[in-house]
Design a protein around this motif. Structure first.
Motif, PDB file in Angstrom:
ATOM      1  N   GLY A  90       8.925  12.453   6.101  1.00 24.92           N
ATOM      2  CA  GLY A  90       8.599  12.495   4.668  1.00 24.92           C
ATOM      3  C   GLY A  90       9.819  12.302   3.780  1.00 24.92           C
ATOM      4  O   GLY A  90       9.889  12.811   2.665  1.00 24.92           O
ATOM      5  N   ASN A  91      10.788  11.551   4.276  1.00 25.07           N
ATOM      6  CA  ASN A  91      12.083  11.412   3.585  1.00 25.07           C
ATOM      7  C   ASN A  91      12.299   9.959   3.132  1.00 25.07           C
ATOM      8  O   ASN A  91      12.398   9.057   3.961  1.00 25.07           O
ATOM      9  N   LEU A  92      12.327   9.787   1.813  1.00 24.32           N
ATOM     10  CA  LEU A  92      12.558   8.447   1.250  1.00 24.32           C
ATOM     11  C   LEU A  92      13.981   8.340   0.709  1.00 24.32           C
ATOM     12  O   LEU A  92      14.455   9.221  -0.004  1.00 24.32           O
ATOM     13  N   HIS A  93      14.656   7.236   1.042  1.00 20.14           N
ATOM     14  CA  HIS A  93      15.940   6.934   0.409  1.00 20.14           C
ATOM     15  C   HIS A  93      15.680   5.913  -0.689  1.00 20.14           C
ATOM     16  O   HIS A  93      15.329   4.763  -0.400  1.00 20.14           O
ATOM     17  N   LEU A  94      15.832   6.357  -1.908  1.00 11.57           N
ATOM     18  CA  LEU A  94      15.653   5.472  -3.060  1.00 11.57           C
ATOM     19  C   LEU A  94      17.045   5.046  -3.500  1.00 11.57           C
ATOM     20  O   LEU A  94      17.858   5.892  -3.882  1.00 11.57           O
ATOM     21  N   LEU A 131      18.620  -3.602  11.619  1.00 12.86           N
ATOM     22  CA  LEU A 131      17.920  -3.952  10.373  1.00 12.86           C
ATOM     23  C   LEU A 131      17.650  -2.695   9.546  1.00 12.86           C
ATOM     24  O   LEU A 131      17.727  -2.706   8.325  1.00 12.86           O
ATOM     25  N   ARG A 132      17.343  -1.613  10.225  1.00 14.06           N
ATOM     26  CA  ARG A 132      17.065  -0.358   9.519  1.00 14.06           C
ATOM     27  C   ARG A 132      18.351   0.411   9.198  1.00 14.06           C
ATOM     28  O   ARG A 132      18.594   0.801   8.059  1.00 14.06           O
ATOM     29  N   GLU A 133      19.195   0.593  10.248  1.00 11.09           N
ATOM     30  CA  GLU A 133      20.425   1.367  10.050  1.00 11.09           C
ATOM     31  C   GLU A 133      21.382   0.666   9.103  1.00 11.09           C
ATOM     32  O   GLU A 133      22.204   1.310   8.463  1.00 11.09           O
ATOM     33  N   GLY A 188      13.616   4.699   4.701  1.00 15.15           N
ATOM     34  CA  GLY A 188      13.813   6.073   5.135  1.00 15.15           C
ATOM     35  C   GLY A 188      12.991   6.476   6.323  1.00 15.15           C
ATOM     36  O   GLY A 188      12.515   5.640   7.096  1.00 15.15           O
ATOM     37  N   HIS A 189      12.822   7.788   6.414  1.00 15.23           N
ATOM     38  CA  HIS A 189      12.269   8.396   7.613  1.00 15.23           C
ATOM     39  C   HIS A 189      10.844   8.859   7.317  1.00 15.23           C
ATOM     40  O   HIS A 189      10.633   9.999   6.900  1.00 15.23           O
ATOM     41  N   VAL A 190       9.895   7.951   7.530  1.00 17.96           N
ATOM     42  CA  VAL A 190       8.497   8.262   7.209  1.00 17.96           C
ATOM     43  C   VAL A 190       8.036   9.509   7.951  1.00 17.96           C
ATOM     44  O   VAL A 190       7.404  10.393   7.399  1.00 17.96           O
ATOM     45  N   ALA A 193      16.744  15.604   0.721  1.00 17.97           N
ATOM     46  CA  ALA A 193      16.070  15.812   1.997  1.00 17.97           C
ATOM     47  C   ALA A 193      17.081  16.042   3.109  1.00 17.97           C
ATOM     48  O   ALA A 193      16.899  16.904   3.951  1.00 17.97           O
ATOM     49  N   GLU A 194      18.187  15.251   3.099  1.00 15.70           N
ATOM     50  CA  GLU A 194      19.122  15.363   4.226  1.00 15.70           C
ATOM     51  C   GLU A 194      20.585  15.129   3.859  1.00 15.70           C
ATOM     52  O   GLU A 194      21.464  15.415   4.652  1.00 15.70           O
ATOM     53  N   HIS A 195      20.870  14.599   2.677  1.00 17.63           N
ATOM     54  CA  HIS A 195      22.271  14.286   2.364  1.00 17.63           C
ATOM     55  C   HIS A 195      23.027  15.454   1.756  1.00 17.63           C
ATOM     56  O   HIS A 195      24.247  15.432   1.674  1.00 17.63           O
TER      57      HIS A 195
HETATM   58 ZN   LIG Z   1      18.532   8.956   6.172  1.00 21.30          ZN
END
Ligand SMILES: [Zn+2]
Ligand SMILES: O=C(O)CC[C@@H](O)C(=O)O
Length: 503
Positions: free
Chosen positions: A423-427, A363-365, A418-420, A459-461
């Motif tokens: 502190g990483n939000l995927h908008l 559901l998340r991935e 994202g990864h609470v 943040a990570e991409h």
């Molecule tokens: Zn991610």
């Protein structure tokens, strides 16, 4: 040197600031002295090798989202570091721009050409070089697929320190080159910590052999760190040495439905305190993202009555050493959460089997996959304080509404996940198509919003081709100037992945 801009696929992309040589028939003849015929894919009509149809290069020229498309005529697939070195040395002398490519699963257009650069695919460099079951140190070719490395270390009771939705296709070399974050960062930290050594082919063909497997090595500048997250702009990573953690003896997960976003922060504090050392993931999905995942068949949907009125969801994973102990902690936590006078959650669904465990994770991935099935996604991968996650999603939605861009034929959804814990939000803004109008409405709007919170625009991409013009929102002039100097030292002719990271 002239700087110009080009329009591709309706998106404004800054063009390269100089001209490189195109791959010629003479170059192909040279590459044939380095590689066997099947390792050279070219649309150029050579005498010795039948040219491939341009469509055969589509999978290399186009990124995963179908947002960036290059015009490379040639893809080379070396099998050894020596071959990579020979190819890159030649390209440097001939001033042919080179795009190193792994699984091509990046989300910022970093792994595809912008013009007719040569694509250097690492896909044929896919051997494990060594694994030490005592220390857990794995040394592998850059082209090994993340999932295959996970499978390789599993019988030794180890796991990879990184896990991503794209694990079935992404390469470890690409993970390192982009400093990919993923779902395990909360527990195992970033690749800057897990990578112990690298082998890199520098733009002049020199092989930098730092493929050590030492936990401690305090001998001056830690050069390998420069290549982690450089996105192939400083050299080609050909080998990776990394520390794999012991596999947890027990893993559990639970999905929690929350009535209000404001409950996420207090929930995170409670979960951290209650689960302490066994907490391994705390992931966030807003309602719109959850609905899209369910709509496109990612994982098992929760009972509709359980999710009624839920504004968002949190997926909590535990990884520990003793199943009974971990389960007890988790069920106690759930009982406490549900029994509270003012509960922070509406409901919690605890996985009861490996299949349910995977299904909750799906559901998340699966949100990225669901978004791509729904339409074309404008992706923003930002670091901001958790308290502002919702404001950013809501403000973006509102802003697009004011611009008259919300609706089935323009922007269909604005989702946040994202990864609470990091502190990483995927908008993600999901639209019917990529258009300049939507692009212009989103940028610099989103970057200014992020900057107002002193956040990071990536943040990570990574930066890739997508965010070179926006780097200054997260890096000051001094830092950017130093990055340019570093680039010039390693790659004076600028052949390595031009137009990525730095304009
Ligand atoms: Zn991610
Ligand atoms: O598609 C995205 O925007 C995020 C992809 C990935 O980083 C994730 O966390 O699922």
């Amino acid at each position: 040197m002239s700087r110009f801009q080009i329009i591709r696929h309706g998106l404004l992309v800054r063009g390269r600031a100089r001209h490189f040589s195109s791959v010629s028939l003479a170059d192909i003849d040279h590459f044939r002295t380095v590689l066997p015929p099947h390792a050279i894919l070219t649309t150029l009509p050579t005498v010795a090798t039948a040219p491939v149809a341009p469509a055969e290069l589509d999978q290399y020229n186009r990124d995963w989202m179908g947002k960036y498309t290059g015009k490379a005529t040639t893809v080379l697939k070396p099998r050894t570091t020596h071959e990579v070195s020979k190819i890159v040395k030649w390209c440097n002398e001939r001033e042919i721009a080179v795009v190193p490519q792994g699984g091509n699963t990046g989300l910022v257009g970093g792994s595809v050409p912008l013009h007719d650069e040569l694509i250097l695919s690492l896909a044929s460099m896919n051997n494990v070089r060594s694994f030490d079951p005592v220390s857990g140190i794995l040394i592998a070719d850059a082209g090994c697929i993340l999932q295959s490395l996970t499978d390789y270390v599993a019988p030794y009771n180890h796991i990879m320190p990184i896990d991503l939705g794209a694990k079935g296709s992404c390469h470890i070399g690409g993970n390192v080159a982009t400093n990919a974050g993923g779902l395990r960062l909360l527990r195992y930290g970033s690749l800057h910590g897990s990578v112990l050594g690298l082998e890199v082919v520098l733009p002049d063909g020199t092989v930098l052999d730092q493929l050590t497997s030492l936990r401690k090595d305090n001998t001056g500048y830690d050069l390998k760190q420069l290549f982690i997250g450089a996105e192939g702009t400083l050299g080609v990573i050909t080998g990776v040495s990394l520390l794999t953690p012991p596999a947890p003896q027990a893993s559990n997960n639970v999905i929690l439905a929350l009535p209000h976003f404001d409950n996420v922060q207090p929930l995170y504090r409670k979960v951290k305190r209650a689960l302490s050392e066994i907490l391994s993931a705390f992931e966030f999905i807003d309602r719109a993202a959850y609905d899209l995942a369910v709509k496109h068949g990612q994982g098992r949907a929760l009972n509709p009555e359980d999710v009624e009125g839920a504004e968002c969801f949190v997926l909590v994973e535990t990884s520990g050493g003793r199943r009974e102990h971990d389960e007890e902690k988790l069920t106690d936590l759930l009982a406490e959460l549900l029994g509270a006078e003012k509960p922070l959650i509406n409901t919690g669904v605890l996985s009861q089997s490996p299949a349910q465990f995977s299904s909750l994770w799906a559901l998340r991935e699966g949100v990225t996959e669901a978004v791509s099935k729904e339409g074309k996604a404008y992706k923003y991968d930002i670091s901001i304080p958790l308290a502002h996650f919702k404001t950013v999603v809501d403000s973006t939605r509102k802003h697009l509404g004011v611009k008259g861009l919300l609706g089935d034929h323009a922007v269909k959804h604005v989702v946040g996940y994202g990864h609470v814990g990091d502190g990483n939000l995927h908008l993600n803004i999901v639209a019917a198509a990529y258009t300049d109008e939507i692009q212009d409405a989103l940028e610099p709007f989103v970057y200014e919003l992020v900057s107002s919170y002193r956040g990071s625009i990536s943040a990570e991409h990574g930066i890739g081709a997508m965010k070179t013009h926006a780097l200054h929102y997260s890096k000051d002039e001094v830092s950017i100037a130093l990055m340019r100097k570093i680039k010039a030292i390693f790659d004076p002719r600028g052949i390595m992945n031009p137009g990525k990271v730095l304009e």
